[in-house]
Design a protein around this motif. Sequence first.
Motif, mmCIF file in Angstrom:
data_model
loop_
_atom_site.group_PDB
_atom_site.id
_atom_site.type_symbol
_atom_site.label_atom_id
_atom_site.label_comp_id
_atom_site.label_asym_id
_atom_site.label_seq_id
_atom_site.Cartn_x
_atom_site.Cartn_y
_atom_site.Cartn_z
ATOM 1 N N PRO A 59 0.837 -1.204 0.000
ATOM 2 C CA PRO A 59 0.000 0.000 0.000
ATOM 3 C C PRO A 59 0.870 1.252 0.000
ATOM 4 N N ARG A 60 0.405 2.288 -0.666
ATOM 5 C CA ARG A 60 1.219 3.496 -0.770
ATOM 6 C C ARG A 60 0.446 4.751 -0.385
ATOM 7 N N LYS A 61 -0.478 4.605 0.555
ATOM 8 C CA LYS A 61 -1.268 5.747 0.996
ATOM 9 C C LYS A 61 -0.328 6.857 1.478
ATOM 10 N N GLY A 62 -0.500 8.032 0.932
ATOM 11 C CA GLY A 62 0.302 9.183 1.319
ATOM 12 C C GLY A 62 1.628 9.314 0.590
ATOM 13 N N LEU A 63 1.993 8.324 -0.216
ATOM 14 C CA LEU A 63 3.296 8.369 -0.892
ATOM 15 C C LEU A 63 3.397 9.542 -1.853
ATOM 16 N N GLU A 64 2.376 9.748 -2.675
ATOM 17 C CA GLU A 64 2.436 10.829 -3.661
ATOM 18 C C GLU A 64 2.638 12.178 -2.978
ATOM 19 N N SER A 65 1.887 12.448 -1.909
ATOM 20 C CA SER A 65 2.035 13.740 -1.222
ATOM 21 C C SER A 65 3.395 13.847 -0.540
ATOM 22 N N MET A 66 3.908 12.721 -0.014
ATOM 23 C CA MET A 66 5.233 12.750 0.598
ATOM 24 C C MET A 66 6.301 13.082 -0.450
ATOM 25 N N LEU A 67 6.192 12.495 -1.636
ATOM 26 C CA LEU A 67 7.170 12.772 -2.688
ATOM 27 C C LEU A 67 7.154 14.251 -3.069
ATOM 28 N N VAL A 68 5.971 14.828 -3.155
ATOM 29 C CA VAL A 68 5.852 16.254 -3.459
ATOM 30 C C VAL A 68 6.477 17.073 -2.334
ATOM 31 N N ASP A 69 6.143 16.738 -1.090
ATOM 32 C CA ASP A 69 6.681 17.464 0.065
ATOM 33 C C ASP A 69 8.212 17.410 0.119
ATOM 34 N N LEU A 70 8.783 16.296 -0.338
ATOM 35 C CA LEU A 70 10.237 16.130 -0.294
ATOM 36 C C LEU A 70 10.946 16.747 -1.493
ATOM 37 N N GLY A 71 10.170 17.268 -2.444
ATOM 38 C CA GLY A 71 10.773 17.958 -3.582
ATOM 39 C C GLY A 71 11.095 17.085 -4.768
ATOM 40 N N ALA A 72 10.418 15.958 -4.918
ATOM 41 C CA ALA A 72 10.676 15.071 -6.060
ATOM 42 C C ALA A 72 10.547 15.858 -7.363
ATOM 43 N N GLY A 73 11.562 15.757 -8.194
ATOM 44 C CA GLY A 73 11.559 16.452 -9.474
ATOM 45 C C GLY A 73 11.946 17.911 -9.390
ATOM 46 N N GLU A 74 12.130 18.415 -8.181
ATOM 47 C CA GLU A 74 12.463 19.826 -7.991
ATOM 48 C C GLU A 74 13.883 20.026 -7.457
ATOM 49 N N VAL A 75 14.397 19.031 -6.761
ATOM 50 C CA VAL A 75 15.754 19.114 -6.200
ATOM 51 C C VAL A 75 16.612 18.048 -6.876
ATOM 52 N N SER A 76 17.901 18.110 -6.630
ATOM 53 C CA SER A 76 18.794 17.122 -7.244
ATOM 54 C C SER A 76 18.455 15.723 -6.743
ATOM 55 N N ARG A 77 18.866 14.735 -7.514
ATOM 56 C CA ARG A 77 18.634 13.337 -7.129
ATOM 57 C C ARG A 77 19.242 13.047 -5.766
ATOM 58 N N GLU A 78 20.457 13.511 -5.553
ATOM 59 C CA GLU A 78 21.146 13.256 -4.289
ATOM 60 C C GLU A 78 20.388 13.877 -3.113
ATOM 61 N N GLU A 79 19.927 15.112 -3.303
ATOM 62 C CA GLU A 79 19.184 15.792 -2.237
ATOM 63 C C GLU A 79 17.859 15.082 -1.974
ATOM 64 N N PHE A 80 17.164 14.702 -3.039
ATOM 65 C CA PHE A 80 15.892 14.007 -2.862
ATOM 66 C C PHE A 80 16.098 12.688 -2.121
#
Length: 96
Positions: A59-80
């Motif tokens: 189950p991945r409830k909350g995963l999409e919002s967590m990825l957004v909150d962590l900056g997925a696609g917005e920060v470098s791979r290493e930072e993410f």
Amino acid sequence: MWGSRRDGDDGPVTCIACGDEVPRDDAREYDKHGNRWERTDKQFEYLCKPCDRACCHQPRKGLESMLVDLGAGEVSREEFLARFHDATVEAQEHSD
């Protein structure tokens, strides 16, 4: 049991994981919102069967919002990855 999906679109699809183009029958439907049964006005993405088997099917409830909150696609791979690691370790510590 449920029968096959037939909406007239049996053409090739592109796997979102590896980028290979495969026949629709050789792919698995993916709905990032987690509700593939509500089909009205949705455009689904697809995983080829090998990529689907390689995925974690937990189950991945909350995963999409967590990825957004962590900056997925917005920060470098290493930072993410560092942020994701810290968040998952913290979540695990709170669940113990």
